[in-house]
Design a protein around this motif. Structure first.
Motif, PDB file in Angstrom:
ATOM      1  N   GLU A  45     -31.933  20.196 -16.661  1.00  0.00           N
ATOM      2  CA  GLU A  45     -31.020  20.954 -17.530  1.00  0.00           C
ATOM      3  C   GLU A  45     -29.755  21.319 -16.758  1.00  0.00           C
ATOM      4  OE1 GLU A  45     -34.093  23.138 -20.645  1.00  0.00           O
ATOM      5  OE2 GLU A  45     -33.820  23.972 -18.638  1.00  0.00           O
ATOM      6  N   ARG A  46     -29.935  21.730 -15.507  1.00  0.00           N
ATOM      7  CA  ARG A  46     -28.756  22.001 -14.680  1.00  0.00           C
ATOM      8  C   ARG A  46     -27.951  20.727 -14.469  1.00  0.00           C
ATOM      9  NH1 ARG A  46     -27.080  21.124  -9.676  1.00  0.00           N
ATOM     10  NH2 ARG A  46     -25.476  22.545  -8.874  1.00  0.00           N
ATOM     11  N   PHE A  47     -28.617  19.603 -14.252  1.00  0.00           N
ATOM     12  CA  PHE A  47     -27.961  18.310 -14.097  1.00  0.00           C
ATOM     13  C   PHE A  47     -27.045  18.037 -15.291  1.00  0.00           C
ATOM     14  CE2 PHE A  47     -27.748  13.830 -15.084  1.00  0.00           C
ATOM     15  CZ  PHE A  47     -27.627  13.167 -13.877  1.00  0.00           C
ATOM     16  N   VAL A  48     -27.544  18.261 -16.491  1.00  0.00           N
ATOM     17  CA  VAL A  48     -26.772  18.013 -17.710  1.00  0.00           C
ATOM     18  C   VAL A  48     -25.508  18.859 -17.736  1.00  0.00           C
ATOM     19  CG1 VAL A  48     -26.795  18.336 -20.215  1.00  0.00           C
ATOM     20  CG2 VAL A  48     -28.744  17.259 -19.087  1.00  0.00           C
ATOM     21  N   VAL A  49     -25.652  20.147 -17.447  1.00  0.00           N
ATOM     22  CA  VAL A  49     -24.492  21.050 -17.473  1.00  0.00           C
ATOM     23  C   VAL A  49     -23.480  20.658 -16.402  1.00  0.00           C
ATOM     24  CG1 VAL A  49     -23.743  23.441 -17.103  1.00  0.00           C
ATOM     25  CG2 VAL A  49     -25.800  22.964 -18.465  1.00  0.00           C
ATOM     26  N   VAL A  50     -23.955  20.404 -15.193  1.00  0.00           N
ATOM     27  CA  VAL A  50     -23.064  20.053 -14.087  1.00  0.00           C
ATOM     28  C   VAL A  50     -22.317  18.760 -14.373  1.00  0.00           C
ATOM     29  CG1 VAL A  50     -23.043  19.274 -11.685  1.00  0.00           C
ATOM     30  CG2 VAL A  50     -24.289  21.340 -12.312  1.00  0.00           C
ATOM     31  N   TRP A 103     -18.163  23.765 -25.737  1.00  0.00           N
ATOM     32  CA  TRP A 103     -17.672  25.005 -25.131  1.00  0.00           C
ATOM     33  C   TRP A 103     -16.481  24.722 -24.214  1.00  0.00           C
ATOM     34  CZ3 TRP A 103     -17.351  26.994 -20.114  1.00  0.00           C
ATOM     35  CH2 TRP A 103     -17.093  28.359 -20.027  1.00  0.00           C
ATOM     36  N   LEU A 104     -16.557  23.660 -23.443  1.00  0.00           N
ATOM     37  CA  LEU A 104     -15.457  23.306 -22.546  1.00  0.00           C
ATOM     38  C   LEU A 104     -14.207  22.932 -23.336  1.00  0.00           C
ATOM     39  CD1 LEU A 104     -17.401  21.204 -19.885  1.00  0.00           C
ATOM     40  CD2 LEU A 104     -16.231  23.379 -19.487  1.00  0.00           C
ATOM     41  N   ALA A 105     -14.379  22.205 -24.434  1.00  0.00           N
ATOM     42  CA  ALA A 105     -13.227  21.819 -25.261  1.00  0.00           C
ATOM     43  C   ALA A 105     -12.526  23.054 -25.824  1.00  0.00           C
ATOM     44  CB  ALA A 105     -13.686  20.904 -26.389  1.00  0.00           C
ATOM     45  N   LYS A 106     -13.315  24.084 -26.114  1.00  0.00           N
ATOM     46  CA  LYS A 106     -12.752  25.325 -26.649  1.00  0.00           C
ATOM     47  C   LYS A 106     -12.179  26.214 -25.556  1.00  0.00           C
ATOM     48  CE  LYS A 106     -15.705  28.481 -27.756  1.00  0.00           C
ATOM     49  NZ  LYS A 106     -16.806  29.224 -28.436  1.00  0.00           N
ATOM     50  N   GLY A 134     -22.124  34.963 -11.426  1.00  0.00           N
ATOM     51  CA  GLY A 134     -20.826  34.448 -11.000  1.00  0.00           C
ATOM     52  C   GLY A 134     -20.021  35.460 -10.220  1.00  0.00           C
ATOM     53  N   GLU A 135     -20.732  36.298  -9.445  1.00  0.00           N
ATOM     54  CA  GLU A 135     -20.063  37.370  -8.706  1.00  0.00           C
ATOM     55  C   GLU A 135     -20.229  37.256  -7.193  1.00  0.00           C
ATOM     56  OE1 GLU A 135     -21.822  40.856 -10.289  1.00  0.00           O
ATOM     57  OE2 GLU A 135     -20.696  40.799 -12.186  1.00  0.00           O
ATOM     58  N   CYS A 136     -21.071  36.347  -6.721  1.00  0.00           N
ATOM     59  CA  CYS A 136     -21.335  36.215  -5.296  1.00  0.00           C
ATOM     60  C   CYS A 136     -21.198  34.748  -4.919  1.00  0.00           C
ATOM     61  CB  CYS A 136     -22.747  36.711  -4.977  1.00  0.00           C
ATOM     62  SG  CYS A 136     -23.165  36.685  -3.219  1.00  0.00           S
ATOM     63  N   ALA A 144     -21.015  31.848 -16.367  1.00  0.00           N
ATOM     64  CA  ALA A 144     -22.246  32.604 -16.129  1.00  0.00           C
ATOM     65  C   ALA A 144     -22.677  33.357 -17.382  1.00  0.00           C
ATOM     66  CB  ALA A 144     -22.052  33.571 -14.965  1.00  0.00           C
ATOM     67  N   ALA A 145     -21.715  33.842 -18.156  1.00  0.00           N
ATOM     68  CA  ALA A 145     -22.042  34.554 -19.384  1.00  0.00           C
ATOM     69  C   ALA A 145     -22.743  33.658 -20.402  1.00  0.00           C
ATOM     70  CB  ALA A 145     -20.770  35.143 -19.998  1.00  0.00           C
ATOM     71  N   GLN A 146     -22.526  32.339 -20.279  1.00  0.00           N
ATOM     72  CA  GLN A 146     -23.218  31.375 -21.128  1.00  0.00           C
ATOM     73  C   GLN A 146     -24.613  31.027 -20.590  1.00  0.00           C
ATOM     74  OE1 GLN A 146     -21.818  30.064 -24.062  1.00  0.00           O
ATOM     75  NE2 GLN A 146     -20.334  31.664 -23.636  1.00  0.00           N
ATOM     76  N   GLY A 147     -24.921  31.529 -19.396  1.00  0.00           N
ATOM     77  CA  GLY A 147     -26.199  31.205 -18.769  1.00  0.00           C
ATOM     78  C   GLY A 147     -26.187  29.903 -18.018  1.00  0.00           C
TER      79      GLY A 147
END
Length: 378
Positions: free
Chosen positions: A72-77, A22-25, A120-122, A50-53
């Motif tokens: 799971e958050r660790f992996v994404v971060v 997703w980041l590459a795209k 992703g709004e606050c 945020a739209a990706q969850g």
């Protein structure tokens, strides 16, 4: 000590590849990576993420989150930091404020703040450090005085990242006097647009203006913005720092620099190969420690001592890596030069701060020493 060996499951590894794709795209081909937490403040990117969850992942679904695990958050971060993505808009709210609200907040606070964080709004900043307190948070002098249905807060906070752009910050303040410096501290959620709040930038050596001094002059905070229990601020902050100190952000600040070095120079000789071998070995070891802390958080532990040690070894590793690359690259440090020269210049100017933010090395080692002496670390 909670440093049990662990590895990613097949599902966690699949998530890693999904985020990387997703980041590459999503990121532009000419994207200039940020260095760890040095990424841009980009609300649009935060909303897309945020739209990706992938913002507020650990927030339960009933509050608008994904209900994901800490690992799971660790992996994404880790993938976001390795790519140098512009994450700083949502970063504090997602990393620290959301877990604090889940653990200490009222149901009303959770229902109001958490869905906005997950969308992703606050955006939040931290209101901990003060001009005369630094890493010694027990020395804070900002005071909150009781008033009918709320509090009046006065004091000064410094190094408040993106306070000029964010919506709220959680202020550690003194709500009563006590002989024990740790007693009488509380946390209040302060709206950064409130009357009496003034934000002034603190220019850094590279000209960046993302940290601030925030002065609170008799700022009114209603009772429903008290986070947790009055007088329990020290306990709450200590638990919160386990999230701040142990994550991938404590060893990923140099990933963009390493990628750039390999892209521009490669590994032309045995000296470079040996240097990168040492860097890779240390990086992997620290990553394993950080992942172990994430697993323990999922198991309901509060590994404050272990987190302090991860932060200590991680930020020292980052600083030493910058010096190693500076030595073997033998390049002129030029903020206007090649991508490698630009990132190296940014690292050289910012690396001294890495062992300061989140607690100085001396403070962290004091925490570890006290815990080990009294047998408090596992």
């Amino acid at each position: 000590m909670i440093f049990s060996p662990t590895s990613l499951s097949a599902a966690e590894d699949a998530l890693r590849h999904e985020v990387r794709a997703w980041l590459a795209k999503t990121l532009p081909t000419d994207f200039r990576p940020g260095l760890g937490l040095g990424g841009r403040h980009d609300p649009e990117f935060s909303r897309a993420l945020a739209a990706q969850g992938w913002v507020g992942m650990s927030i339960p679904e009933e509050y608008g989150g994904a209900g994901a695990t800490t690992v799971e958050r660790f992996v994404v971060v880790e993938e976001l930091l390795a790519a140098g993505a512009p994450i700083t808009a949502h970063w504090i709210a997602e990393r620290q404020t959301a877990p604090a609200l889940l653990r200490f907040g009222t149901e009303e606070q959770r229902r109001w703040f958490l869905p906005r964080i997950a969308a992703g709004e606050c955006f939040f900043s931290l209101g901990m450090s003060e001009p005369d307190a630094g890493s010694d948070l027990a020395s804070v002098k900002t005071t909150a005085v009781r008033e009918d249905d709320g509090w009046r807060v006065s004091g000064t906070k410094v190094w408040t990242t993106n306070a000029h752009l964010n919506h709220f910050f959680v202020v550690l303040c003194r709500t009563s006097t006590a002989d024990d410096r740790h007693a009488g501290l509380s946390q209040l959620i302060v709206d950064l647009s409130s009357p009496g709040v003034s934000v002034s930038p603190i220019p850094l050596i590279d000209g960046e203006l993302h940290v601030n001094e925030v002065v609170l002059d008799d700022v009114y905070v209603p009772d429903d913005r008290v986070l947790g229990d009055i007088g329990q601020g020290w306990t709450q902050v200590t638990a919160e720092l386990a999230h701040e100190r142990s994550g991938p952000d404590r060893y990923c600040s140099v990933i963009g620099l390493l990628h750039s070095y390999l892209a521009e120079i490669g590994v032309p000789d045995d000296r470079s190969a040996a240097a990168f071998g040492r860097i890779a070995a240390r990086l992997w070891s620290i990553r394993q420690l950080s992942l172990a802390v994430a697993r323990s958080l999922d198991e309901g532990e509060a590994p404050a001592t272990e987190a302090a040690l991860v932060k200590d070894v991680g930020t020292i590793f980052e600083q030493q890596t910058v010096e190693t690359i500076r030595e073997i690259a033998a390049l002129e440090i030029d903020p206007e030069g090649s991508m490698l020269q630009q990132l190296l210049a940014e690292c050289v100017m910012n690396a001294p701060s890495w062992t300061l933010r989140g607690g100085t090395t001396e403070i962290l080692r004091g925490i570890a020493a006290k815990a080990l002496t009294r047998g408090g670390a596992r």
